[in-house]
Design a protein around this motif. Structure first.
Motif: not given
Length: 86
Positions: A57-78
């Motif tokens: 999700d490109a819109a969600l990717m733009r909001s990533i700024s912390t390690v937690a954001d990365v981890l949350n992003f991949f959890e949701k994507t998986i």
């Protein structure tokens, strides 16, 4: 794939560049030296680990700024990828 497994992959990418490991999920990616190319490499490693191509999700990717954001992003994507397989 767990948060710790994703963090291990992140740390492998950082270690390869001689950068310190992620210890705090509140760490800011810019401060850690984790760049967009590193994120792309992490995405490929996660895809290999889960054995499936992930849709991002490109819109969600733009909001990533912390390690937690990365981890949350991949959890949701998986989770989304697995839900689509049912």
């Amino acid at each position: 794939m767990t948060r710790d497994e994703i963090k291990t992959l992140m740390n492998a990418i950082l270690a390869k560049q001689g950068k310190p490991s992620v210890t705090d999920e509140n760490g800011v990616l810019r401060d850690l030296g984790f760049r967009s190319l590193d994120f792309s490499e992490l995405a490929l490693r996660v895809e290999r680990a889960v054995g499936d191509e992930l849709n991002f999700d490109a819109a969600l990717m733009r909001s990533i700024s912390t390690v937690a954001d990365v981890l949350n992003f991949f959890e949701k994507t998986i989770q989304s990828a697995r839900a689509g397989q049912i």
